[in-house]
Design a protein around this motif. Structure first.
Motif, PDB file in Angstrom:
ATOM      1  N   CYS A 110      -4.860   7.482  -3.086  1.00 33.43           N
ATOM      2  CA  CYS A 110      -3.711   6.583  -3.005  1.00 33.43           C
ATOM      3  C   CYS A 110      -4.214   5.270  -2.432  1.00 33.43           C
ATOM      4  N   TYR A 115       0.849  -1.198   0.000  1.00 41.13           N
ATOM      5  CA  TYR A 115       0.000   0.000   0.000  1.00 41.13           C
ATOM      6  C   TYR A 115       0.880   1.242   0.000  1.00 41.13           C
ATOM      7  N   ASP A 116       0.306   2.339  -0.419  1.00 43.63           N
ATOM      8  CA  ASP A 116       1.008   3.616  -0.262  1.00 43.63           C
ATOM      9  C   ASP A 116       1.038   4.024   1.203  1.00 43.63           C
TER      10      ASP A 116
END
Length: 370
Positions: free
Chosen positions: A27, A5-6
Motif C-alpha cells: 500500500c 497515502y493509504d
C-alpha cells in the motif's frame, strides 16, 4: 496541498520502521519522524539482546516469531543481525525461581561460575539460563528496514514533528513539519510521545507511562570471555554483558519519566560501578559512554497494538516497553495484517503467517477498547 497515502506512520523508531518495511509495496505509506535522524530516542539506546524468556507470555510469543523472521532474513544477508548470546539470571533461590520463565532452565552455582568466571561466588546462590537468546545488531536491523521500505516506495520524512491531526470524512489529515498528509490510517508509533499524539488527534489516551533505563560502556581490567552470557540480577538491580573488550552495564532502573530526550542522572552509574566491583572481578576502571532511554509501557506490560475502537483509522503501535527490538518483526507482521485487512478484529489476520502471534495477543487487545 496535502500528499495522499493509504497509511501514515508517526514515529521512526524500530516499531515504525519495521511496520513501514512490512507494509512496503502493499500500500502507499509515509513515515514521519520528529527528529532529524531515525531511531534517535529509545531505539538508539537498546541493550541489543533478544531474550525469549523475558516478558509476559504474549511478549515471549512475539519474541519467538521475531527471532524466526530475522533468522530467515539473515540467511540472505552478508552480515547477520543475530548472533548467539545466552542470558543468565542470578540471585537468591526464591527470586530466581519467581523470575525465571518460559525458555529459561535452572543451572547449578558451579555452572553459572563456569559461564561467567567474573562473578564472585558468594554474590549469588541460584541461577537460570536461557540458551535461546541472541545478540542483536540493532543498527543493521534498523538500516535494513529503512532500505527495504524506501526501495519499495515508502516515503520517509525526518524533522517533521506532527503539530496537527484531525479526522476528515473517511480519513485523517496531518500536519508534520512543513508538510501536510492525508491518509485512511494513521499509525501511532510515537513511543514515549504516543499518548501526546493521541490527545493532539482528539483520541483518548491509553495511559502509557515512560520509564527511564540507563546504561554505560565501561573499561575493565579483566574483559569477559567472548562466549560470556548476558548476566542480569533477578531482583532487577543490574545487568551486564560483554561489548568487545569493554562491558555494557545498566542499573536496570524503572523510574517514571515524562516524554523527553532522557539523560543519565548523576551518580547512577557510579553507584552501579561500586557495586559491580564488589560482586565481580571485572575491575571497572573508567566510563566511555553513558545514555538513558525511555521504555514506554501500558499498565499490564503488554504492547498496545490495534485500531482504536472510537477513532476509526487510528492505529496504536505503542507500549513495547523494554521489548521493542525483540518483538519488532512479530508485531510488524501482525500490525500489517490488521491494517491491510482494514479492521481490528483478531480473526481477520489469523489465517496468515502471523497466526501464532495473533493467538498470543487475541486475549489482550486488538481494537483498543475503553
Amino acid at each position: 496541498m496535502s500528499a495522499n497515502y493509504d497509511v501514515v506512520i508517526v514515529g521512526g523508531g524500530i516499531a515504525g520502521l519495521s511496520l513501514a518495511s512490512a507494509l512496503a509495496g502493499k500500500c502507499s505509506v509515509a513515515l514521519v519522524e520528529a527528529e532529524q535522524t531515525l531511531a534517535y530516542h529509545t531505539s538508539a539506546r537498546s541493550a541489543r539482546q533478544l531474550i525469549p524468556s523475558y516478558g509476559p507470555p504474549a511478549v515471549q510469543e512475539l519474541t519467538l516469531r521475531t527471532l524466526e523472521l530475522i533468522a530467515a532474513q539473515d540467511a540472505d544477508r552478508p552480515e547477520p543481525v543475530l548472533s548467539p548470546r545466552s542470558f543468565m539470571l542470578i540471585g537468591d533461590d526464591a527470586t530466581v525461581r519467581e523470575q525465571a520463565s518460559g525458555h529459561m532452565r535452572p543451572i547449578t552455582h558451579a555452572e553459572a561460575l563456569e559461564l561467567c568466571p567474573a562473578l564472585v561466588p558468594d554474590s549469588f546462590s541460584a541461577a537460570g539460563l536461557d540458551t535461546g537468546a541472541f545478540a542483536c545488531n540493532a543498527p543493521l536491523l534498523l538500516e535494513d528496514h529503512r532500505r527495504h521500505a524506501e526501495a519499495n516506495g515508502v516515503d520517509i520524512i525526518t524533522g517533521a514533528r506532527v503539530h496537527s491531526a484531525q479526522r476528515l470524512g473517511s480519513g485523517w489529515e496531518l500536519g508534520a513539519g512543513q508538510e501536510g498528509f492525508q491518509a485512511a490510517v494513521v499509525v501511532n508509533a510515537a513511543g514515549a510521545w504516543a499518548d501526546e499524539l493521541a490527545v493532539l488527534s482528539g483520541v483518548e489516551k491509553v495511559q502509557l507511562q515512560p520509564y527511564r533505563r540507563t546504561a554505560a560502556i565501561v573499561d575493565v581490567e579483566h574483559p569477559l570471555p567472548e562466549n560470556s552470557p548476558m548476566v542480569a540480577a533477578a531482583d532487577h538491580s543490574f545487568y551486564f554483558r560483554r561489548d568487545g573488550g569493554q562491558v555494557l552495564i545498566s542499573p536496570s532502573e524503572h523510574e517514571p519519566s515524562g516524554p523527553e530526550d532522557a539523560q543519565p542522572h548523576p551518580g547512577d552509574i557510579d553507584r552501579l560501578i561500586a557495586r559491580l566491583n564488589t560482586i565481580t572481578t571485572l575491575g571497572i576502571r573508567g566510563v566511555q559512554q553513558t545514555w538513558t532511554g525511555l521504555r514506554t509501557e501500558a499498565a499490564d506490560g503488554v504492547p498496545v497494538v490495534g485500531f482504536d475502537a472510537e477513532a476509526p483509522g487510528f492505529f496504536w503501535l505503542a507500549g513495547q516497553g523494554g521489548y521493542g527490538f525483540q518483538t519488532s518483526s512479530g508485531i510488524a507482521e501482525l500490525a500489517a495484517g490488521l491494517i491491510l485487512a482494514g479492521q481490528g478484529d483478531a480473526t481477520s489476520a489469523s489465517a496468515g503467517p502471523a497466526s501464532r502471534t495473533v493467538e498470543a495477543l487475541a486475549a489482550t487487545r486488538w481494537s483498543i477498547r475503553r
